[in-house]
Design a protein around this motif. Sequence first.
Motif, PDB file in Angstrom:
ATOM      1  N   ALA A 149     -36.433   5.028 -47.755  1.00  0.00           N
ATOM      2  CA  ALA A 149     -35.149   5.520 -48.191  1.00  0.00           C
ATOM      3  C   ALA A 149     -34.231   6.486 -48.804  1.00  0.00           C
ATOM      4  CB  ALA A 149     -33.781   4.327 -47.413  1.00  0.00           C
ATOM      5  N   ASP A 150     -33.882   7.428 -49.368  1.00  0.00           N
ATOM      6  CA  ASP A 150     -32.668   7.897 -50.329  1.00  0.00           C
ATOM      7  C   ASP A 150     -31.863   7.489 -50.512  1.00  0.00           C
ATOM      8  OD1 ASP A 150     -35.690   9.669 -51.153  1.00  0.00           O
ATOM      9  OD2 ASP A 150     -34.429  11.267 -49.680  1.00  0.00           O
ATOM     10  N   VAL A 151     -31.322   6.453 -51.928  1.00  0.00           N
ATOM     11  CA  VAL A 151     -30.339   6.179 -52.622  1.00  0.00           C
ATOM     12  C   VAL A 151     -30.051   6.789 -53.809  1.00  0.00           C
ATOM     13  CG1 VAL A 151     -29.712   3.599 -53.426  1.00  0.00           C
ATOM     14  CG2 VAL A 151     -31.710   3.671 -52.049  1.00  0.00           C
ATOM     15  N   ALA A 152     -29.212   7.261 -53.791  1.00  0.00           N
ATOM     16  CA  ALA A 152     -28.294   7.982 -54.563  1.00  0.00           C
ATOM     17  C   ALA A 152     -26.763   6.568 -54.880  1.00  0.00           C
ATOM     18  CB  ALA A 152     -27.802   9.337 -54.354  1.00  0.00           C
ATOM     19  N   ILE A 153     -26.824   6.597 -56.298  1.00  0.00           N
ATOM     20  CA  ILE A 153     -25.993   5.207 -57.285  1.00  0.00           C
ATOM     21  C   ILE A 153     -24.860   5.823 -58.344  1.00  0.00           C
ATOM     22  CG2 ILE A 153     -25.459   3.503 -57.750  1.00  0.00           C
ATOM     23  CD1 ILE A 153     -28.323   2.088 -56.650  1.00  0.00           C
ATOM     24  N   ARG A 154     -24.055   6.215 -58.420  1.00  0.00           N
ATOM     25  CA  ARG A 154     -23.420   7.099 -59.225  1.00  0.00           C
ATOM     26  C   ARG A 154     -22.550   5.776 -60.072  1.00  0.00           C
ATOM     27  NH1 ARG A 154     -19.449  10.080 -59.165  1.00  0.00           N
ATOM     28  NH2 ARG A 154     -19.063   9.617 -56.301  1.00  0.00           N
ATOM     29  N   GLY A 155     -22.387   5.970 -61.835  1.00  0.00           N
ATOM     30  CA  GLY A 155     -22.106   4.566 -62.683  1.00  0.00           C
ATOM     31  C   GLY A 155     -23.327   3.611 -62.520  1.00  0.00           C
ATOM     32  N   ASN A 156     -21.991   2.709 -63.057  1.00  0.00           N
ATOM     33  CA  ASN A 156     -23.087   1.101 -63.323  1.00  0.00           C
ATOM     34  C   ASN A 156     -22.584   0.479 -62.827  1.00  0.00           C
ATOM     35  OD1 ASN A 156     -25.236  -0.154 -64.798  1.00  0.00           O
ATOM     36  ND2 ASN A 156     -23.049  -0.752 -67.069  1.00  0.00           N
ATOM     37  N   PRO A 157     -22.771   0.101 -61.433  1.00  0.00           N
ATOM     38  CA  PRO A 157     -23.209  -1.436 -60.275  1.00  0.00           C
ATOM     39  C   PRO A 157     -23.179  -2.589 -60.823  1.00  0.00           C
ATOM     40  CG  PRO A 157     -23.660   0.209 -58.998  1.00  0.00           C
ATOM     41  CD  PRO A 157     -23.542   1.234 -60.430  1.00  0.00           C
ATOM     42  N   ASP A 158     -22.541  -3.240 -60.890  1.00  0.00           N
ATOM     43  CA  ASP A 158     -23.485  -4.409 -60.982  1.00  0.00           C
ATOM     44  C   ASP A 158     -24.448  -5.121 -59.643  1.00  0.00           C
ATOM     45  OD1 ASP A 158     -21.467  -6.498 -59.821  1.00  0.00           O
ATOM     46  OD2 ASP A 158     -20.336  -6.730 -61.503  1.00  0.00           O
ATOM     47  N   VAL A 159     -24.769  -6.594 -59.885  1.00  0.00           N
ATOM     48  CA  VAL A 159     -25.109  -6.850 -58.385  1.00  0.00           C
ATOM     49  C   VAL A 159     -25.091  -6.262 -57.427  1.00  0.00           C
ATOM     50  CG1 VAL A 159     -27.039  -8.684 -57.351  1.00  0.00           C
ATOM     51  CG2 VAL A 159     -27.189  -7.618 -59.485  1.00  0.00           C
ATOM     52  N   ASP A 160     -23.072  -7.411 -58.027  1.00  0.00           N
ATOM     53  CA  ASP A 160     -22.362  -7.772 -56.271  1.00  0.00           C
ATOM     54  C   ASP A 160     -21.761  -5.884 -56.384  1.00  0.00           C
ATOM     55  OD1 ASP A 160     -22.301 -10.719 -56.314  1.00  0.00           O
ATOM     56  OD2 ASP A 160     -21.807 -11.051 -58.040  1.00  0.00           O
ATOM     57  N   GLN A 161     -21.555  -5.428 -56.842  1.00  0.00           N
ATOM     58  CA  GLN A 161     -20.626  -3.767 -56.476  1.00  0.00           C
ATOM     59  C   GLN A 161     -21.947  -3.869 -55.868  1.00  0.00           C
ATOM     60  OE1 GLN A 161     -19.502  -3.280 -60.235  1.00  0.00           O
ATOM     61  NE2 GLN A 161     -17.466  -3.922 -59.782  1.00  0.00           N
ATOM     62  N   LEU A 162     -23.522  -3.855 -56.209  1.00  0.00           N
ATOM     63  CA  LEU A 162     -24.669  -2.674 -55.569  1.00  0.00           C
ATOM     64  C   LEU A 162     -24.700  -3.819 -54.192  1.00  0.00           C
ATOM     65  CD1 LEU A 162     -26.554  -0.481 -55.628  1.00  0.00           C
ATOM     66  CD2 LEU A 162     -28.200  -2.191 -56.065  1.00  0.00           C
ATOM     67  N   VAL A 163     -24.275  -4.279 -54.009  1.00  0.00           N
ATOM     68  CA  VAL A 163     -25.019  -5.276 -52.575  1.00  0.00           C
ATOM     69  C   VAL A 163     -23.358  -4.672 -51.311  1.00  0.00           C
ATOM     70  CG1 VAL A 163     -24.388  -7.537 -51.160  1.00  0.00           C
ATOM     71  CG2 VAL A 163     -25.668  -7.053 -53.453  1.00  0.00           C
ATOM     72  N   ASP A 164     -22.086  -5.205 -51.982  1.00  0.00           N
ATOM     73  CA  ASP A 164     -20.406  -4.329 -51.908  1.00  0.00           C
ATOM     74  C   ASP A 164     -21.463  -3.140 -51.200  1.00  0.00           C
ATOM     75  OD1 ASP A 164     -19.793  -6.089 -51.897  1.00  0.00           O
ATOM     76  OD2 ASP A 164     -17.879  -5.920 -53.735  1.00  0.00           O
ATOM     77  N   GLY A 165     -21.865  -1.659 -52.008  1.00  0.00           N
ATOM     78  CA  GLY A 165     -21.858  -0.223 -51.507  1.00  0.00           C
ATOM     79  C   GLY A 165     -23.081  -0.529 -50.088  1.00  0.00           C
ATOM     80  N   VAL A 166     -23.616  -1.320 -50.043  1.00  0.00           N
ATOM     81  CA  VAL A 166     -24.573  -1.753 -49.380  1.00  0.00           C
ATOM     82  C   VAL A 166     -24.506  -1.875 -47.686  1.00  0.00           C
ATOM     83  CG1 VAL A 166     -27.433  -1.530 -48.768  1.00  0.00           C
ATOM     84  CG2 VAL A 166     -27.295  -1.594 -51.088  1.00  0.00           C
ATOM     85  N   MET A 167     -23.520  -3.040 -48.040  1.00  0.00           N
ATOM     86  CA  MET A 167     -22.747  -3.245 -47.121  1.00  0.00           C
ATOM     87  C   MET A 167     -21.750  -1.994 -46.439  1.00  0.00           C
ATOM     88  SD  MET A 167     -24.266  -5.993 -46.387  1.00  0.00           S
ATOM     89  CE  MET A 167     -23.873  -6.507 -45.214  1.00  0.00           C
TER      90      MET A 167
END
Length: 370
Positions: free
Chosen positions: A212-230
Amino acid sequence: MGLEEEIEELEEEIANTPYNKSTEAHIGRLKSKLADKKEKLEAQQSGSGGGGGYSVKQHGDATVALVGFPSVGKSTLVNALTNADSEVGAYEFTTLDVNPGMLEYRGADIQILDVPGLIEGAAGGRGGGKEVLSVVRSADLIVFVLSAFEIEQYDRLDDELYNTKIRLDQEPPAVRVTRKGKGGIDVNTSGDMELDPDTVREILREQGFVNADVAIRGNPDVDQLVDGVMDNRVYLPSMVAVNKVDLIEPSYVETVNEKLEARDIDPDDAVFISAHEEKGLDAFKERMWEELGLIRVYMDKPGRGIDWEEPLVVERGATVDDALHKLGGTLDERFRFARVTGPSAQHDDQQVGRDHVLEDEDVLRVVARR
């Protein structure tokens, strides 16, 4: 081992693992696995559940859900604000169903939902909690109704909302995941992210991503990243109303403020009310209006002039195009241009197009083809 036991083990392992750079990827993997297990447990419970849950048809320009434990005064508050007739008594569990009322404020119709009192464990299904929380998820604003004597109930309410995928007062993380045929997991960031790319990869692998290609903007923490993936969280604004202030002594106000501050709630941001005495309700309505982010647009109707009585109510940042969609009918397809007078216009009767951003108390005239 059942899903509930697996969830408990994961939560215990996360709680007992110190967070640092060397454990970050491991904790990320555990939290991603925990989120997945909770999804499976929820699906399992939904599949075996008996009731159909609550169903409240939404009306008006916005919907506000009052959340709180039993006997904090939600029913009294919704009755004081609206034309609802919710059963009220000086005993617990008086609200047996979701009771909607309609508040007319600044030309807007705002639906207020008096939901059954939440109890601890609602997200897990206790007391019909899942059905209640499903109603809350569909609201535009969450209002925590707290007794001045039980400010600590905020902690449990906040946890219950979080556990049912409701995220309060935050923007959704900017995470985009695109599957591909090969090449593993590539992580692209804006340069501000502190999480290690390996942590990102561990989280995605737990969600079944191999390539997969993952594009992330900003500075999420672990919980926020899990939220974004879900990608199934609901992001809502909230406010706090402290009720029963008519019953406290002036000397106790400082204690209330200290308890609010301990929960990162600025006392100046909370609204202090007495639903029973109908005090503080004007401040409550004003704060609710601000949090909903609504604006009024007065329509200049051909041959009838400006309708000052029933404005078109839209969200802050709405454009002429958004207004056309809310007006409905054939105006959208017949639109030529619009004229605007008011705060958003450079001069009276400014000619604008669909992308013009409207402001509160603008006057809008739509010029359309016949």
